[in-house]
Design a protein around this motif. Structure first.
Motif, mmCIF file in Angstrom:
data_model
loop_
_atom_site.group_PDB
_atom_site.id
_atom_site.type_symbol
_atom_site.label_atom_id
_atom_site.label_comp_id
_atom_site.label_asym_id
_atom_site.label_seq_id
_atom_site.Cartn_x
_atom_site.Cartn_y
_atom_site.Cartn_z
ATOM 1 N N PHE A 59 0.673 -0.922 -0.058
ATOM 2 C CA PHE A 59 -0.603 -0.081 0.053
ATOM 3 C C PHE A 59 0.827 1.211 0.262
ATOM 4 O O PHE A 59 0.710 1.972 -0.342
ATOM 5 C CB PHE A 59 -1.128 0.382 1.360
ATOM 6 C CG PHE A 59 -1.553 1.221 1.531
ATOM 7 C CD1 PHE A 59 -2.375 2.020 0.134
ATOM 8 C CD2 PHE A 59 -1.576 1.435 2.656
ATOM 9 C CE1 PHE A 59 -2.912 2.960 0.844
ATOM 10 C CE2 PHE A 59 -2.501 2.813 3.291
ATOM 11 C CZ PHE A 59 -3.488 3.508 1.894
ATOM 12 N N ALA A 60 1.828 1.557 0.829
ATOM 13 C CA ALA A 60 3.126 2.786 0.905
ATOM 14 C C ALA A 60 1.553 3.826 0.978
ATOM 15 O O ALA A 60 1.989 5.006 0.450
ATOM 16 C CB ALA A 60 4.209 2.293 0.141
ATOM 17 N N ASP A 68 -7.728 -0.720 -3.122
ATOM 18 C CA ASP A 68 -7.430 -2.005 -2.636
ATOM 19 C C ASP A 68 -7.273 -2.709 -1.846
ATOM 20 O O ASP A 68 -6.905 -3.915 -1.540
ATOM 21 C CB ASP A 68 -6.028 -2.531 -4.471
ATOM 22 C CG ASP A 68 -6.518 -2.554 -5.749
ATOM 23 O OD1 ASP A 68 -7.857 -2.328 -5.960
ATOM 24 O OD2 ASP A 68 -5.401 -2.280 -6.459
ATOM 25 N N PHE A 69 -6.522 -1.705 -1.468
ATOM 26 C CA PHE A 69 -5.521 -1.856 0.100
ATOM 27 C C PHE A 69 -7.056 -2.443 1.025
ATOM 28 O O PHE A 69 -6.929 -3.057 1.557
ATOM 29 C CB PHE A 69 -4.925 -0.876 0.391
ATOM 30 C CG PHE A 69 -4.621 -0.716 2.053
ATOM 31 C CD1 PHE A 69 -3.626 -1.835 2.526
ATOM 32 C CD2 PHE A 69 -5.740 -0.232 2.493
ATOM 33 C CE1 PHE A 69 -3.455 -1.321 3.896
ATOM 34 C CE2 PHE A 69 -5.572 -0.182 4.058
ATOM 35 C CZ PHE A 69 -4.132 -0.786 4.836
ATOM 36 N N ARG A 70 -8.212 -1.250 0.501
ATOM 37 C CA ARG A 70 -9.005 -1.515 1.703
ATOM 38 C C ARG A 70 -9.538 -3.395 1.668
ATOM 39 O O ARG A 70 -10.037 -3.533 2.679
ATOM 40 C CB ARG A 70 -10.104 -0.793 1.521
ATOM 41 C CG ARG A 70 -11.206 -1.342 2.332
ATOM 42 C CD ARG A 70 -12.465 -0.025 1.410
ATOM 43 N NE ARG A 70 -12.449 1.218 1.617
ATOM 44 C CZ ARG A 70 -12.767 2.297 2.449
ATOM 45 N NH1 ARG A 70 -13.374 1.143 3.938
ATOM 46 N NH2 ARG A 70 -12.292 3.526 2.600
ATOM 47 N N SER A 71 -10.334 -3.881 0.306
ATOM 48 C CA SER A 71 -10.790 -5.060 -0.074
ATOM 49 C C SER A 71 -9.179 -5.837 0.749
ATOM 50 O O SER A 71 -10.026 -7.135 1.095
ATOM 51 C CB SER A 71 -10.413 -5.118 -1.956
ATOM 52 O OG SER A 71 -11.617 -4.303 -1.960
ATOM 53 N N ALA A 72 -7.908 -6.112 0.530
ATOM 54 C CA ALA A 72 -7.206 -7.137 0.573
ATOM 55 C C ALA A 72 -7.404 -6.662 2.660
ATOM 56 O O ALA A 72 -6.851 -7.923 2.947
ATOM 57 C CB ALA A 72 -5.966 -6.363 0.324
ATOM 58 N N ALA A 78 -11.327 -10.412 8.596
ATOM 59 C CA ALA A 78 -12.344 -11.391 8.952
ATOM 60 C C ALA A 78 -11.426 -12.499 9.137
ATOM 61 O O ALA A 78 -12.699 -13.008 10.288
ATOM 62 C CB ALA A 78 -12.946 -11.308 7.446
ATOM 63 N N ASP A 79 -10.506 -12.232 9.260
ATOM 64 C CA ASP A 79 -9.373 -14.144 10.184
ATOM 65 C C ASP A 79 -9.447 -13.691 11.263
ATOM 66 O O ASP A 79 -8.326 -14.441 11.579
ATOM 67 C CB ASP A 79 -8.912 -14.780 8.897
ATOM 68 C CG ASP A 79 -10.386 -15.466 7.673
ATOM 69 O OD1 ASP A 79 -11.470 -15.754 8.420
ATOM 70 O OD2 ASP A 79 -9.518 -15.579 6.638
#
Length: 122
Positions: A59-60, A68-72, A78-79
Protein backbone atom coordinates in the motif's frame (compact mmCIF):
# COMPACT_ATOMS: atom_id res chain seq x y z
CA UNK A 1 -24.45 -9.49 25.22
CA UNK A 2 -25.27 -7.04 22.44
CA UNK A 3 -22.37 -5.64 20.48
CA UNK A 4 -22.08 -1.87 20.51
CA UNK A 5 -19.58 -0.70 17.91
CA UNK A 6 -20.87 2.88 17.76
CA UNK A 7 -18.42 3.78 20.53
CA UNK A 8 -15.30 3.47 18.36
CA UNK A 9 -13.42 6.48 17.00
CA UNK A 10 -10.04 7.08 15.36
CA UNK A 11 -7.39 9.67 16.10
CA UNK A 12 -3.76 10.34 15.20
CA UNK A 13 -1.44 9.38 18.01
CA UNK A 14 0.36 12.69 17.46
CA UNK A 15 -2.74 14.61 18.57
CA UNK A 16 -2.92 15.36 22.29
CA UNK A 17 -4.82 12.82 24.40
CA UNK A 18 -8.21 14.01 25.57
CA UNK A 19 -10.73 12.97 28.20
CA UNK A 20 -13.22 12.12 25.44
CA UNK A 21 -10.82 9.48 24.02
CA UNK A 22 -11.86 6.89 26.58
CA UNK A 23 -9.89 3.65 26.22
CA UNK A 24 -6.91 4.32 23.92
CA UNK A 25 -5.69 1.53 21.62
CA UNK A 26 -2.72 1.87 19.26
CA UNK A 27 -3.54 -0.16 16.12
CA UNK A 28 -0.21 0.26 14.29
CA UNK A 29 2.22 -2.63 13.87
CA UNK A 30 5.22 -0.32 14.38
CA UNK A 31 5.65 2.16 17.21
CA UNK A 32 5.16 5.73 15.89
CA UNK A 33 8.31 7.84 15.62
CA UNK A 34 8.86 10.55 18.15
CA UNK A 35 6.11 9.47 20.55
CA UNK A 36 7.11 8.40 24.03
CA UNK A 37 5.09 5.78 25.87
CA UNK A 38 4.23 8.42 28.46
CA UNK A 39 2.97 10.90 25.86
CA UNK A 40 0.95 8.18 24.09
CA UNK A 41 -1.07 7.43 27.23
CA UNK A 42 -2.10 4.05 25.83
CA UNK A 43 -4.31 1.50 27.45
CA UNK A 44 -3.33 -1.15 24.91
CA UNK A 45 -1.05 -1.64 21.90
CA UNK A 46 -2.87 -4.13 19.68
CA UNK A 47 -0.37 -4.48 16.84
CA UNK A 48 -1.93 -7.81 15.80
CA UNK A 49 -4.94 -5.96 14.32
CA UNK A 50 -2.74 -3.88 12.00
CA UNK A 51 -2.30 -4.86 8.33
CA UNK A 52 0.29 -7.53 7.63
CA UNK A 53 3.79 -6.34 6.77
CA UNK A 54 3.53 -7.27 3.07
CA UNK A 55 0.15 -5.54 2.71
CA UNK A 56 1.39 -2.40 4.47
CA UNK A 57 4.47 -2.31 2.22
CA UNK A 58 2.42 -2.82 -0.93
CA UNK A 59 0.00 0.00 0.00
CA UNK A 60 2.79 2.44 0.98
CA UNK A 61 0.10 5.08 1.73
CA UNK A 62 -0.39 5.72 -1.99
CA UNK A 63 -3.89 7.05 -2.64
CA UNK A 64 -4.26 5.18 -5.95
CA UNK A 65 -3.71 1.85 -4.14
CA UNK A 66 -6.18 2.51 -1.33
CA UNK A 67 -9.23 0.64 -2.66
CA UNK A 68 -7.17 -2.50 -3.34
CA UNK A 69 -5.59 -2.10 0.10
CA UNK A 70 -9.04 -1.73 1.70
CA UNK A 71 -10.27 -4.97 0.16
CA UNK A 72 -7.16 -6.93 1.10
CA UNK A 73 -7.08 -5.54 4.66
CA UNK A 74 -10.77 -6.31 5.21
CA UNK A 75 -10.07 -9.89 4.10
CA UNK A 76 -7.29 -10.05 6.71
CA UNK A 77 -9.59 -8.61 9.38
CA UNK A 78 -12.29 -11.18 8.66
CA UNK A 79 -9.94 -13.93 9.91
CA UNK A 80 -8.08 -11.94 12.56
CA UNK A 81 -8.73 -12.92 16.22
CA UNK A 82 -7.56 -9.46 17.34
CA UNK A 83 -10.81 -8.04 15.92
CA UNK A 84 -12.69 -10.02 18.58
CA UNK A 85 -10.45 -8.43 21.20
CA UNK A 86 -11.48 -4.98 19.95
CA UNK A 87 -15.15 -5.94 19.93
CA UNK A 88 -14.88 -7.15 23.52
CA UNK A 89 -13.14 -3.92 24.53
CA UNK A 90 -15.94 -2.03 22.78
CA UNK A 91 -18.53 -3.70 25.01
CA UNK A 92 -16.49 -2.95 28.15
CA UNK A 93 -15.84 0.76 27.56
CA UNK A 94 -18.12 3.67 26.70
CA UNK A 95 -15.58 5.01 24.20
CA UNK A 96 -12.64 3.35 22.43
CA UNK A 97 -10.24 5.45 20.37
CA UNK A 98 -8.15 3.64 17.78
CA UNK A 99 -4.83 5.45 17.45
CA UNK A 100 -2.68 5.50 14.32
CA UNK A 101 0.43 7.28 13.12
CA UNK A 102 -0.34 7.88 9.43
CA UNK A 103 -0.42 11.50 8.25
CA UNK A 104 -3.52 11.05 6.09
CA UNK A 105 -6.56 10.87 8.36
CA UNK A 106 -8.87 9.63 5.60
CA UNK A 107 -6.78 7.11 3.67
CA UNK A 108 -5.32 4.77 6.28
CA UNK A 109 -5.81 1.38 7.89
CA UNK A 110 -7.42 2.78 11.06
CA UNK A 111 -10.28 4.23 9.00
CA UNK A 112 -10.78 0.84 7.30
CA UNK A 113 -10.71 -0.88 10.69
CA UNK A 114 -13.22 1.60 12.15
CA UNK A 115 -15.63 1.10 9.25
CA UNK A 116 -15.17 -2.68 9.46
CA UNK A 117 -16.08 -2.62 13.17
CA UNK A 118 -19.05 -0.31 12.57
CA UNK A 119 -20.40 -2.69 9.91
CA UNK A 120 -20.09 -5.57 12.37
CA UNK A 121 -17.20 -7.15 10.47
CA UNK A 122 -18.76 -7.32 7.04
Amino acid sequence: MEENSANFAIKRIYDPPGDADGYRVLVDRLWPRGVSKERAQLDLWLKEVAPSGPLRTEFAHMQERFEDFRSAYEAELADNPAVETLRRIGTEHARVTLLFGARDVETNHARVLLEFLQRGGR
